[in-house]
Design a protein around this motif. Structure first.
Motif, PDB file in Angstrom:
ATOM      1  N   ASP B 236      24.110  51.013  45.551  1.00 30.18           N
ATOM      2  CA  ASP B 236      24.640  51.776  46.810  1.00 30.18           C
ATOM      3  C   ASP B 236      25.207  50.741  47.652  1.00 30.18           C
ATOM      4  O   ASP B 236      25.929  51.292  48.563  1.00 30.18           O
ATOM      5  CB  ASP B 236      23.448  52.444  47.623  1.00 30.18           C
ATOM      6  N   ASN B 237      25.469  49.510  47.276  1.00 32.59           N
ATOM      7  CA  ASN B 237      26.168  48.568  48.293  1.00 32.59           C
ATOM      8  C   ASN B 237      27.571  48.619  47.406  1.00 32.59           C
ATOM      9  O   ASN B 237      27.841  47.478  46.721  1.00 32.59           O
ATOM     10  CB  ASN B 237      25.419  47.238  48.213  1.00 32.59           C
ATOM     11  N   LEU B 238      28.454  49.177  47.930  1.00 27.13           N
ATOM     12  CA  LEU B 238      29.739  49.420  47.272  1.00 27.13           C
ATOM     13  C   LEU B 238      30.418  48.174  47.344  1.00 27.13           C
ATOM     14  O   LEU B 238      31.010  47.643  46.438  1.00 27.13           O
ATOM     15  CB  LEU B 238      30.441  50.449  47.808  1.00 27.13           C
ATOM     16  N   LEU B 239      30.509  47.558  48.459  1.00 25.95           N
ATOM     17  CA  LEU B 239      31.157  46.181  48.712  1.00 25.95           C
ATOM     18  C   LEU B 239      30.450  45.133  47.801  1.00 25.95           C
ATOM     19  O   LEU B 239      31.162  44.347  47.054  1.00 25.95           O
ATOM     20  CB  LEU B 239      31.061  45.717  50.186  1.00 25.95           C
ATOM     21  N   TYR B 240      29.180  45.266  47.582  1.00 26.98           N
ATOM     22  CA  TYR B 240      28.635  44.192  46.844  1.00 26.98           C
ATOM     23  C   TYR B 240      28.970  44.252  45.268  1.00 26.98           C
ATOM     24  O   TYR B 240      29.463  43.697  44.636  1.00 26.98           O
ATOM     25  CB  TYR B 240      27.232  44.319  46.992  1.00 26.98           C
ATOM     26  N   PHE B 241      28.978  45.495  44.952  1.00 30.32           N
ATOM     27  CA  PHE B 241      29.294  45.914  43.503  1.00 30.32           C
ATOM     28  C   PHE B 241      30.898  45.455  43.386  1.00 30.32           C
ATOM     29  O   PHE B 241      30.986  44.689  42.186  1.00 30.32           O
ATOM     30  CB  PHE B 241      29.112  47.615  43.492  1.00 30.32           C
ATOM     31  N   LEU B 242      31.584  45.831  44.128  1.00 28.55           N
ATOM     32  CA  LEU B 242      32.840  45.484  43.928  1.00 28.55           C
ATOM     33  C   LEU B 242      33.413  44.072  43.949  1.00 28.55           C
ATOM     34  O   LEU B 242      33.882  43.525  42.983  1.00 28.55           O
ATOM     35  CB  LEU B 242      34.046  46.242  44.870  1.00 28.55           C
ATOM     36  N   GLU B 243      32.629  43.347  44.931  1.00 26.75           N
ATOM     37  CA  GLU B 243      32.852  41.904  44.840  1.00 26.75           C
ATOM     38  C   GLU B 243      32.414  41.077  43.652  1.00 26.75           C
ATOM     39  O   GLU B 243      32.909  40.208  43.006  1.00 26.75           O
ATOM     40  CB  GLU B 243      32.038  41.335  46.066  1.00 26.75           C
ATOM     41  N   LYS B 244      31.259  41.761  43.109  1.00 26.55           N
ATOM     42  CA  LYS B 244      30.786  41.110  41.911  1.00 26.55           C
ATOM     43  C   LYS B 244      31.183  41.721  40.506  1.00 26.55           C
ATOM     44  O   LYS B 244      31.543  40.765  39.602  1.00 26.55           O
ATOM     45  CB  LYS B 244      29.246  41.279  41.639  1.00 26.55           C
ATOM     46  N   SER B 245      32.011  42.828  40.537  1.00 25.46           N
ATOM     47  CA  SER B 245      32.221  43.242  39.308  1.00 25.46           C
ATOM     48  C   SER B 245      33.721  43.916  38.895  1.00 25.46           C
ATOM     49  O   SER B 245      34.074  44.198  38.095  1.00 25.46           O
ATOM     50  CB  SER B 245      31.188  44.585  38.824  1.00 25.46           C
ATOM     51  N   ALA B 246      34.416  43.763  40.083  1.00 28.38           N
ATOM     52  CA  ALA B 246      35.759  44.422  40.071  1.00 28.38           C
ATOM     53  C   ALA B 246      36.588  43.411  39.331  1.00 28.38           C
ATOM     54  O   ALA B 246      36.504  42.256  39.462  1.00 28.38           O
ATOM     55  CB  ALA B 246      36.397  44.797  41.498  1.00 28.38           C
ATOM     56  N   PRO B 247      37.182  43.987  38.226  1.00 27.48           N
ATOM     57  CA  PRO B 247      37.652  43.355  37.069  1.00 27.48           C
ATOM     58  C   PRO B 247      38.839  42.269  37.562  1.00 27.48           C
ATOM     59  O   PRO B 247      38.991  41.442  36.946  1.00 27.48           O
ATOM     60  CB  PRO B 247      37.894  44.258  35.884  1.00 27.48           C
ATOM     61  N   ARG B 248      39.518  42.704  38.485  1.00 25.38           N
ATOM     62  CA  ARG B 248      40.798  42.107  38.502  1.00 25.38           C
ATOM     63  C   ARG B 248      41.073  41.415  39.929  1.00 25.38           C
ATOM     64  O   ARG B 248      42.426  41.167  40.315  1.00 25.38           O
ATOM     65  CB  ARG B 248      42.020  42.969  38.196  1.00 25.38           C
ATOM     66  N   LEU B 249      39.880  41.324  40.597  1.00 31.69           N
ATOM     67  CA  LEU B 249      40.034  40.821  42.009  1.00 31.69           C
ATOM     68  C   LEU B 249      40.205  39.133  41.922  1.00 31.69           C
ATOM     69  O   LEU B 249      39.759  38.533  40.938  1.00 31.69           O
ATOM     70  CB  LEU B 249      38.964  40.970  42.742  1.00 31.69           C
ATOM     71  N   GLN B 250      41.035  38.671  42.804  1.00 31.49           N
ATOM     72  CA  GLN B 250      41.214  37.311  42.859  1.00 31.49           C
ATOM     73  C   GLN B 250      40.043  36.675  43.664  1.00 31.49           C
ATOM     74  O   GLN B 250      39.470  37.571  44.250  1.00 31.49           O
ATOM     75  CB  GLN B 250      42.505  36.917  43.877  1.00 31.49           C
ATOM     76  N   ALA B 251      39.826  35.541  43.285  1.00 30.97           N
ATOM     77  CA  ALA B 251      38.583  34.762  43.691  1.00 30.97           C
ATOM     78  C   ALA B 251      38.579  34.994  45.418  1.00 30.97           C
ATOM     79  O   ALA B 251      37.629  35.235  46.128  1.00 30.97           O
ATOM     80  CB  ALA B 251      38.699  33.408  43.553  1.00 30.97           C
ATOM     81  N   TRP B 252      39.839  34.764  46.090  1.00 27.06           N
ATOM     82  CA  TRP B 252      39.876  34.933  47.675  1.00 27.06           C
ATOM     83  C   TRP B 252      39.525  36.188  48.099  1.00 27.06           C
ATOM     84  O   TRP B 252      38.703  36.532  49.121  1.00 27.06           O
ATOM     85  CB  TRP B 252      41.165  34.363  47.988  1.00 27.06           C
ATOM     86  N   GLN B 253      39.758  37.401  47.197  1.00 27.44           N
ATOM     87  CA  GLN B 253      39.704  38.701  47.724  1.00 27.44           C
ATOM     88  C   GLN B 253      38.205  39.152  47.616  1.00 27.44           C
ATOM     89  O   GLN B 253      37.568  39.527  48.412  1.00 27.44           O
ATOM     90  CB  GLN B 253      40.382  39.790  46.597  1.00 27.44           C
ATOM     91  N   ARG B 254      37.595  38.393  46.672  1.00 28.79           N
ATOM     92  CA  ARG B 254      36.199  38.408  46.576  1.00 28.79           C
ATOM     93  C   ARG B 254      35.433  37.939  47.800  1.00 28.79           C
ATOM     94  O   ARG B 254      34.755  38.438  48.403  1.00 28.79           O
ATOM     95  CB  ARG B 254      35.359  37.802  45.374  1.00 28.79           C
ATOM     96  N   GLU B 255      35.805  36.658  47.985  1.00 25.15           N
ATOM     97  CA  GLU B 255      35.387  36.127  49.225  1.00 25.15           C
ATOM     98  C   GLU B 255      35.495  36.983  50.346  1.00 25.15           C
ATOM     99  O   GLU B 255      34.628  36.987  51.440  1.00 25.15           O
ATOM    100  CB  GLU B 255      35.973  34.695  49.353  1.00 25.15           C
TER     101      GLU B 255
END
Lengths: 424, 510
Positions: B236-255
Motif C-alpha cells: 500500500d506504500n505506492l511510493l516505496y513500491f515504485l522506488e524499489k521496483s519501477a524498472p526504468r527509473l534512474q538512480a536519482w529519481q529513486r532518491e
C-alpha cells in the motif's frame, strides 16, 4: 533556551518558488491577464495587478474519495433533531447535508498578485513593433565613453592623479629615496659639529644622499597613469508613433472609448518596450491639430470630417521634426470610417506620396457601434484595402466591442515570422 | 511575582523572562518533558514563506510552494485570513517561530502553546517517537534541498520537476502505516545514500554495457504467487513500491521518491494527531497563562487580551452556521482535555461508570501525560469522549445513503442510546486508514506487457474522484514506464470502475 532573530535573514525566500510557479502557469496567467484587462481601466494596468487563476489549471492531484457513496458524519450543534429524523438533502448534487470539512476540492480559483513587471511582461509577451530594427537600427549607433581602467598613455586632461601619486610613492619607498627631513637633520648636525673629520664624513653622506635624490625623482614618467575610456556603442531605436483620431460628431462616446483603449494599450506597450519612442497625438475633425496626450484623450470637439487634414498634419510634423532618415515612423489611426466623398482623392494622394513611403507601419482601426456588425465597407476602409492590395505596409481591423480591442491589438503587433507584412 | 512585562511591547530580554517563567510552570507544576527550545523571531513575510513550504525552514524548490505562497499571500493581503500566530517544528532543539508583530501577551501565549505544549507532545507521543527523528530532520532537509538542487543542475529542472510532481501526487500513499523493525534515522539515511552513490561509482564498469542480453528467463519461471512475494505485494506504500521496483527509473529519481517519502512519513504522525496535538498545546497554554495570571506575572489587562485570542481559537460554530468548517481540532481537543481534568478531579456518577480507571484518581496531569504519550486521535476519541461533552457540544450523527431516497437520516443523537455510536463514528472520522482510500499495488505482469495492477478497495460505495485519479494514475504510469490499471473493487470483489493510463513519451525519453 535559545533566541534567534531571523528577521534580518534574506528576504524573498519564496521568490524562486514563485517564479517557478509563474513559469509553469504561464498559459493560465496569460489567459487571466487577458480577461482582467477586459474588465478594468487600462490606466490601472500600469499599477500591475491582481489576476485570478483557476485552481484546476494548476491543481496537484491526489488520490482521494469523490462524491457519492454512503456517508456518515458527526456534527455539533444539534438543537431539535431526534434519532430517526429524516432531513432533506440540501440542494444540488449527491452529497447532501451541510458542507463537510475535509471534503470537496477546495477553492475554484484564487487571486494572484502580479507585480507591475510580471504583469506587463505577460501582457506584452510576443508583442513588438514590426520592422523596428529594419531600417536604421544598425547604423544609428550612439557611442558613449565608459570608464575602462587605467593606461600608461593618454591626454594630460585624463591624468589619474591619485593613481599616479600612489605609484610614485610606492616606487620612492621601494628605491629608498631619502626624505627631505633626513637631509635637513644631517645639515643641522653639520652646522653644530665641532670636529672636522666627523663633519667631512657627514658632508660626504649628505652629498651622496642629494645625489640619490636627484637620481630618484619624486615623480617619474613610469608612474604616470591616465584614466582610460572606451567608447561603447549603444544602439538607439528611434521611433515616433503618430496617433491619429477622428473626434468629429459622428464618433460616438463608445467609439472614442474603443479608440482610447487602443491607444492606451499602445501607450503601455511603447512605454514598456522602447526607451526612445516619441508620441505625437493628432486629432481631427475637418481640420486637424496636434494636441497633448490629455487633450487627445479627454477633451471634446465637434465638426465635419476630413481625414486628409490629419494626414496633412502628420506630414507637416514629419517634415518639421521627424526626418524619415533618422526616425522609424509608425502611425495608428482610429476612425469610424466616415469621410467626406470629396476628400478621398486627397487622402489617397497623401497616403501614397507622403505618409506610407515615410512610415514603417500604418495601422488602421475602424471602430463601430457595440453589437452592430457593420456589413458595408466604409469608403475609407475600401481605400485602405486597395492600398494594401498594392503592397503598402498597412494593417486594417474593425472593432465594435471593447473585448475585441486586446486581441486585435495583439494581432496587429504580433511578432512576425520574417518580414511578412500586415496580414489581414 | 514581578510582572513579566508591561503593555504590548517586548524585547529579547522580555522573551527570555517569559520563557523562563513558562518553563518554571511547565516543568515543575505540569511535569512536562520537552526538547530544548529555540525561539526564532520572524516577520510576517517570513511566516508566509514558512507556511508555503509545509512549515519547514528549509525545503527544496518546487513550484507548488510558490503557488501556496501566492495563495496565502493573497488572502493575507486582503485581510481575509490572519496568519497563524506560530509555527513549531518537531525537531531537537524544538524550533518555534514567533512573529514580530505579536504583542507581548501573544508572545507569551505562543511560547506556552508551542514551545511547551507542542514540544512536549512531539517528544512524548508514541507515534512521533516511532516515526520521526527529531534530531535528524533539519540536517536531512538540508541534504534533500542540496540533493535536489544538484539533480536540477545535472538533469535539468524540467525532468526533476516531473519526478517531484509525480512523487507529490503520491505523497499521501507514501507512508508505512505499521512500524517496521527499526526506528527512522535520517542521519543514517543520508549517509547511506552517499555510500550507495560511492559504491556505484566504484563498481561501475563500462564493459557490462556491451554484454549481450539473452532472452530473460527468470520472469517466466516465476509463478504468480512467488512473483508477488518477491515484489512484496500487495503493497500500500505506492511510493516505496515504485522506488524499489519501477524498472526504468534512474538512480536519482529513486532518491527523489525516497526523499518525498521520508518527508511524507515525517508528517504522518501529525496527520493522525491533529486533535490531540492542538488540544494538548491549547490546554498547556491555558494552564500556564492562568498560572502566570495567578502569580501576577501578567496583568489583568494582558490576561483579558489572552482570553480573547484563546476563545477565538477554541470557537466551535454549530453545523448550521454559514461558515461551519467541521470540527475545530483546537475546540474539540481543548474541550476533551478540560473534560478529562474534570473527570479525574471532580467526577460524577456517570463519569465513574464510563471511566472507572481514571475517574476521581486525583492527579489530572499524570492522567493527561499518560494519554498524550500513548494515544492518537482515533483511539483518544474512541476512549475518552465523555457523554457529558457530547451533550455539551450537542453532537449528532447523520447518515447520507444514496440508496435511501427520502433524505439524510439522523442515526444517533446525544442520548443514552446514541453516546457509543456517536463516539465510534467520530473516532472513525479521525482514523486516516479509514478516511484515506485504501489503494494497493496488487500485481505486475512481469512476463507480459509489464502492466501494473492497482486495486482500490471501495468502502460504502465511495469511488475515487475521477479526474484527480486519472491524473495521479498518469503520474504513476510515467514513473513505472509501462501501462497502469487501477480497479475499484467493492468488498464482494465486483469491479465497479477501471482507470488505465499509459506513460507519456517525454518521460520515457528522460
Amino acid at each position: 533556551m535559545n533566541i534567534v532573530d531571523r528577521r534580518l535573514n534574506p528576504r524573498g525566500k519564496a521568490l524562486e518558488n514563485r517564479q517557478r510557479f509563474l513559469r509553469r502557469a504561464k498559459g493560465v496567467v496569460q489567459q487571466a491577464v487577458k480577461q482582467s484587462l477586459q474588465s478594468r481601466n487600462i490606466r490601472d494596468v500600469l499599477d500591475g495587478g491582481e489576476v485570478s487563476i483557476p485552481m484546476d489549471g494548476m491543481e496537484e492531484p491526489s488520490l482521494r474519495r469523490g462524491a457519492g457513496g454512503m456517508r456518515d458524519h458527526v456534527l455539533p450543534g444539534n438543537k431539535t433533531f431526534i434519532e430517526g429524523d429524516v432531513l432533506p438533502r440540501s440542494g444540488g448534487g449527491s452529497g447532501g447535508k451541510p458542507d463537510k470539512a475535509g471534503e470537496g476540492a477546495g477553492e475554484d480559483a484564487f487571486r494572484f498578485v502580479l507585480t507591475r513587471e510580471e504583469f506587463l511582461n505577460v501582457f506584452l509577451d510576443d508583442l513588438e513593433l514590426p520592422d523596428l530594427a529594419k531600417r536604421r537600427l544598425t547604423e544609428t549607433e550612439h557611442e558613449s565613453p565608459v570608464r575602462a581602467g587605467y593606461s600608461v598613455s593618454g591626454s594630460p586632461a585624463n591624468i589619474a592623479v591619485n593613481r599616479t601619486t600612489r605609484l610614485a610613492m610606492m616606487r620612492r619607498m621601494a628605491l629608498r629615496r631619502p626624505n627631505p627631513e633626513t637631509i635637513a637633520r644631517l645639515e643641522a648636525e653639520i652646522a653644530a659639529c665641532e670636529e672636522d673629520g666627523l663633519r667631512l664624513a657627514l658632508e660626504d653622506k649628505v652629498k651622496a644622499l642629494n645625489a640619490k635624490v636627484r637620481r630618484i625623482p619624486y615623480i617619474d614618467p613610469v608612474d604616470v597613469r591616465y584614466r582610460r575610456y572606451e567608447n561603447e556603442p549603444k544602439p538607439v531605436a528611434q521611433a515616433v508613433m503618430f496617433c491619429l483620431m477622428d473626434v468629429s460628431s459622428s464618433m460616438t462616446e463608445h467609439m472614442k472609448d474603443l479608440a482610447k483603449r487602443f491607444y492606451m494599450l499602445l501607450y503601455i506597450f511603447l512605454a514598456q518596450r522602447y526607451r526612445h519612442v516619441e508620441l505625437v497625438f493628432i486629432r481631427h475633425t475637418d481640420r486637424a491639430e496636434e494636441v497633448d496626450e490629455d487633450t487627445f484623450f479627454h477633451s471634446p470637439a465637434t465638426g465635419g470630417t476630413l481625414v486628409s487634414s490629419a494626414l496633412e498634419a502628420m506630414r507637416a510634423v514629419i517634415a518639421k521634426r521627424y526626418s524619415p532618415e533618422d526616425w522609424n515612423i509608425y502611425a495608428a489611426q482610429a476612425s469610424d470610417g466616415d469621410n467626406s466623398y470629396s476628400d478621398e482623392a486627397a487622402t489617397e494622394r497623401l497616403l501614397k506620396d507622403a505618409i506610407l513611403p515615410a512610415s514603417q507601419y500604418f495601422a488602421y482601426l475602424e471602430v463601430g457601434e457595440s453589437g452592430r456588425e457593420s456589413m458595408s465597407h466604409s469608403a475609407l476602409l475600401r481605400l485602405y484595402e486597395r492600398l494594401r492590395a498594392e503592397g503598402a505596409p498597412l494593417s486594417i481591423r474593425k472593432v465594435s466591442h471593447r473585448n475585441e480591442i486586446f486581441p486585435v491589438f495583439r494581432e496587429l503587433f504580433q511578432r512576425r515570422q520574417g518580414h511578412e507584412k500586415a496580414a489581414s | 511575582m514581578e510582572p513579566l512585562f508591561e503593555g504590548a511591547d517586548w524585547s529579547f530580554t522580555t522573551l527570555q523572562r517569559i520563557h523562563d517563567a513558562c518553563q518554571e510552570i511547565a516543568l515543575s507544576e505540569l511535569g512536562l518533558d520537552v526538547y530544548p527550545n529555540q525561539i526564532e523571531v520572524i516577520t510576517a513575510e517570513q511566516m508566509l514563506d514558512a507556511y508555503s513550504s509545509t512549515g519547514m525552514p528549509l525545503f527544496y524548490k518546487h513550484w507548488s510552494f510558490g503557488k501556496h505562497f501566492a495563495h496565502h499571500e493573497a488572502f493575507y493581503r486582503k485581510g481575509l485570513r490572519d496568519l497563524a500566530y506560530e509555527i513549531v517544528i518537531n525537531s531537537s532543539p524544538c524550533v518555534s517561530y514567533l512573529m514580530e508583530e505579536n504583542t507581548a501577551t501573544m508572545q507569551t501565549l505562543v511560547i506556552a502553546h508551542a514551545a511547551f505544549g507542542h514540544n512536549h507532545f512531539f517528544k512524548n507521543n508514541y507515534l512521533f517517537k516511532t516515526w520521526t527523528d527529531a534530531e535528524g530532520i533539519l540536517d536531512y532537509l538540508d541534504f534533500a534541498k542540496g540533493y535536489i538542487a544538484r539533480c536540477e543542475e545535472r538533469h535539468g529542472q524540467a525532468a526533476v520537476e516531473r519526478t517531484l510532481d509525480a512523487a507529490h501526487a503520491l505523497m499521501s500513499h507514501g507512508v508505512h502505516r505499521y512500524p517496521g523493525k527499526s526506528k527512522l534515522d535520517l542521519r543514517q539515511e543520508e549517509r547511506r545514500e552517499r555510500e550507495r552513490r560511492a559504491h556505484e561509482e566504484q563498481i561501475f564498469n563500462d564493459l557490462w554495457r556491451t554484454v549481450p542480453a539473452g532472452p530473460s528467463k527468470s520472469a517466466l519461471d516465476l509463478g504468480a504467487e512467488r512473483r508477488r512475494t518477491v515484489l512484496g505485494l500487495p503493497q500500500d506504500n505506492l511510493l516505496y513500491f515504485l522506488e524499489k521496483s519501477a524498472p526504468r527509473l534512474q538512480a536519482w529519481q529513486r532518491e527523489i521518491l525516497r526523499i518525498v517519502r521520508h518527508v511524507a512519513q515525517y508528517f504522518h504522525p501529525q496527520r493522525q494527531t491533529k486533535v490531540m496535538n492542538e488540544g494538548t498545546a491549547t490546554y498547556v497554554h491555558y494552564r500556564i497563562m492562568t498560572r502566570l495570571h495567578e502569580k501576577q506575572a501578567i496583568s489583568d489587562g494582558n490576561f483579558l487580551e489572552f482570553l480573547t485570542s484563546h476563545s477565538n481559537v477554541v470557537f466551535q460554530p454549530a453545523f448550521d452556521h454559514p461558515r461551519f468548517p467541521g470540527f475545530n481540532p483546537y475546540a474539540l481537543g481543548f474541550a476533551m482535555m478540560q473534560d478529562l481534568e474534570r473527570i479525574v478531579t471532580n467526577p460524577e456518577a456517570e463519569d465513574r461508570e464510563w471511566f472507572p480507571d481514571i475517574a476521581g484518581s486525583g492527579d489530572a496531569m499524570a492522567v493527561l501525560r499518560d494519554i498524550w504519550a500513548n494515544y492518537r486521535d482515533e483511539s483518544f476519541i474512541s476512549q475518552f469522549l465523555s457523554p457529558r461533552l457530547m451533550r455539551q457540544m450537542r453532537m449528532f450523527h447523520i447518515c447520507d445513503d444514496p440508496a435511501r431516497t427520502e433524505g439524510v437520516v439522523v442515526e444517533a443523537i446525544h442520548d443514552e442510546a446514541g453516546y457509543r455510536r456517536i463516539r465510534r463514528q467520530l473516532a472513525r472520522e479521525y482514523d486516516i486508514s479509514w478516511t484515506d482510500p485504501n489503494i494497493e499495488v496488487v500485481d505486475v505482469d512481469l512476463a507480459g506487457d509489464r502492466r501494473l495492477l492497482l486495486r482500490h478497495t471501495v468502502v460504502n460505495g465511495c469511488l475515487l474522484q475521477d479526474t484527480a485519479a486519472t491524473h495521479v494514475l498518469q503520474h504513476i504510469a510515467d514513473l513505472w514506464s509501462y501501462d497502469v490499471r487501477l480497479q475499484e473493487v467493492d468488498p464482494t470483489g465486483t469491479v465497479l470502475k477501471e482507470h488505465v493510463a499509459s506513460p507519456r513519451a517525454m518521460t520515457r525519453a528522460a
